[in-house]
Scaffold this motif. Structure first.
Motif, PDB file in Angstrom:
ATOM      1  N   GLU A   2      53.716  40.910  50.413  1.00  0.00           N
ATOM      2  CA  GLU A   2      52.998  41.515  49.297  1.00  0.00           C
ATOM      3  C   GLU A   2      51.645  40.845  49.008  1.00  0.00           C
ATOM      4  OE1 GLU A   2      57.417  41.606  47.952  1.00  0.00           O
ATOM      5  OE2 GLU A   2      56.120  40.361  49.181  1.00  0.00           O
ATOM      6  N   SER A  30      58.861  43.198  56.098  1.00  0.00           N
ATOM      7  CA  SER A  30      59.027  44.165  55.028  1.00  0.00           C
ATOM      8  C   SER A  30      60.158  43.703  54.123  1.00  0.00           C
ATOM      9  CB  SER A  30      59.368  45.547  55.587  1.00  0.00           C
ATOM     10  OG  SER A  30      58.330  46.009  56.422  1.00  0.00           O
ATOM     11  N   TYR A  69      51.975  51.720  43.548  1.00  0.00           N
ATOM     12  CA  TYR A  69      52.487  50.984  44.713  1.00  0.00           C
ATOM     13  C   TYR A  69      53.815  51.602  45.153  1.00  0.00           C
ATOM     14  CZ  TYR A  69      54.290  47.056  47.473  1.00  0.00           C
ATOM     15  OH  TYR A  69      54.799  46.270  48.474  1.00  0.00           O
ATOM     16  N   ARG A  70      53.950  51.791  46.471  1.00  0.00           N
ATOM     17  CA  ARG A  70      55.186  52.350  47.011  1.00  0.00           C
ATOM     18  C   ARG A  70      56.048  51.220  47.586  1.00  0.00           C
ATOM     19  NH1 ARG A  70      56.892  57.252  48.735  1.00  0.00           N
ATOM     20  NH2 ARG A  70      54.814  58.165  48.752  1.00  0.00           N
ATOM     21  N   THR A  71      57.252  51.067  47.072  1.00  0.00           N
ATOM     22  CA  THR A  71      58.209  50.099  47.590  1.00  0.00           C
ATOM     23  C   THR A  71      59.071  50.780  48.654  1.00  0.00           C
ATOM     24  OG1 THR A  71      60.040  50.601  46.104  1.00  0.00           O
ATOM     25  CG2 THR A  71      58.297  49.158  45.238  1.00  0.00           C
ATOM     26  N   GLN A 103      56.858  52.585  42.632  1.00  0.00           N
ATOM     27  CA  GLN A 103      57.098  51.515  41.667  1.00  0.00           C
ATOM     28  C   GLN A 103      56.758  51.983  40.253  1.00  0.00           C
ATOM     29  OE1 GLN A 103      54.303  48.163  41.554  1.00  0.00           O
ATOM     30  NE2 GLN A 103      56.049  46.772  41.634  1.00  0.00           N
ATOM     31  N   ASN A 116      51.294  51.229  49.936  1.00  0.00           N
ATOM     32  CA  ASN A 116      52.351  50.214  50.014  1.00  0.00           C
ATOM     33  C   ASN A 116      51.759  48.823  50.258  1.00  0.00           C
ATOM     34  OD1 ASN A 116      51.538  50.534  52.665  1.00  0.00           O
ATOM     35  ND2 ASN A 116      53.611  50.389  53.504  1.00  0.00           N
ATOM     36  N   ASP A 117      50.526  48.623  49.806  1.00  0.00           N
ATOM     37  CA  ASP A 117      49.842  47.348  49.960  1.00  0.00           C
ATOM     38  C   ASP A 117      49.134  47.022  48.651  1.00  0.00           C
ATOM     39  OD1 ASP A 117      48.508  45.116  51.507  1.00  0.00           O
ATOM     40  OD2 ASP A 117      46.746  46.297  50.938  1.00  0.00           O
TER      41      ASP A 117
END
Length: 319
Positions: A100, A128, A191-193, A198, A220-221
């Motif tokens: 992350e 990941s 943000y994509r988890t 999220q 996702n970053d």
């Protein structure tokens, strides 16, 4: 049997790609390819078979992988045992981490360690979050650092809270929200988890809010989320430490100051506690001091610099 060839074989087997292994570990593809050919010649078997873009292990490859990991672990243990006889802290430290906040968090901590122990080689591998506790992925690692809810076999190094941030140019266009209810009128950068989008989980005293804003920018970053926020594209939900420099320089503004997330732990797990080494003990000591009150980091720091912002008001650009 050549241990460098075995190590290369394990790297390629785990990533299922010669190119990915070369990129991740900074090795020439030609070197990796030569080592695999040497192994196959030595053993008189094929170790991989190609399936599309992936390299899959043959039955012989699967058998070798099980033994190769044990051989390399034994080599590391022998090297560590001999190294412990020296007064210097040396050897190789292999750290795995979720990716992350790589440059803004793990890299800084490792630079602080390197300043004290320059003879230790560092291998940092990012994973990941959903791969974090796949045991067979970490046989070659000394420790794993992650942003998670903690486990019994981990030590909490630090905690962080998330808050909301936006650029001055965005706030000039959309206005300043004065409560969580106002966020419905704003554009979010989400943000994509691995589990999905999220939510912005905020609390103030006993009050709690869980918000999924409208958004046309999803990534996702976290670095990308922060970049879009500095560029004036909307409101971002980010850790306070991650936005400190941007806020100091005026590129981001904290919103709803009394609302923030619950504390999120940063944990470290020593993967082989039975094989403790002097360098691992030194690393843990530095990690604890890094997060202690009064510690000052003197190495390079990364941040998003708004050199040009077309959305910034004309009078601000001229000042």
């Amino acid at each position: 049997m050549n241990t460098e060839a075995l190590a290369s074989f394990v790297k390629i087997a785990e990533l299922r790609s010669l190119s990915a292994a070369a990129k991740l570990y900074g090795l020439p593809k030609s070197t990796l390819s030569l080592r695999i050919r040497q192994l196959e010649t030595d053993l008189s078997v094929a170790l991989f078979q190609r399936s599309g873009r992936n390299l899959l292990l043959t039955e012989a490859g699967l058998t070798l992988l099980r033994h190769a990991r044990k051989i390399l672990q034994n080599c590391d243990a022998a090297r560590a045992a001999v190294t412990e006889l020296s007064t210097d802290v040396t050897g190789t430290l292999r750290i795995g981490a979720t990716g992350e906040f790589g440059t803004a968090f793990y890299a800084q901590m490792l630079i602080a360690f390197r300043e004290l122990y320059p003879k230790v080689d560092i291998e940092l591998t990012f994973f990941s979050p959903h791969m974090l506790y796949a045991a067979d992925s970490f046989d070659m690692l000394d420790a794993v650092i992650s942003w998670d809810e903690g486990r019994e076999d981990t030590e909490t190094l630090s905690t962080a809270t998330f808050s909301l941030f936006a650029s001055r140019s965005y706030l000039a266009r959309a206005g300043m929200p004065d409560s969580p209810a106002n966020l419905a009128d704003h554009q979010g950068i989400v943000y994509r988890t691995p589990a999905g989008l999220q939510h912005w989980r905020l609390q103030k005293g006993m009050a709690q809010e869980s918000i999924l804003p409208r958004s046309n920018l999803i990534a996702n970053d976290y670095w990308t989320v922060k970049y879009f926020a500095v560029a004036g594209e909307g409101i971002a939900y980010l850790p306070r430490f991650f936005t400190a420099i941007e806020c100091e320089r005026g590129h981001l503004v904290p919103l709803l100051a009394d609302w923030e997330s619950a504390e999120k732990p940063v944990s470290i797990r020593i993967t082989r506690p039975h094989a403790a080494s002097r360098r691992m003990a030194a690393f843990m000591d530095v990690c604890r001091r890094y997060f202690s009150p009064g510690f000052v980091f003197t190495g390079p720091r990364y941040y998003v610099e708004a050199i040009h912002d077309p959305n910034r008001p004309e009078e601000e650009r001229q000042s």
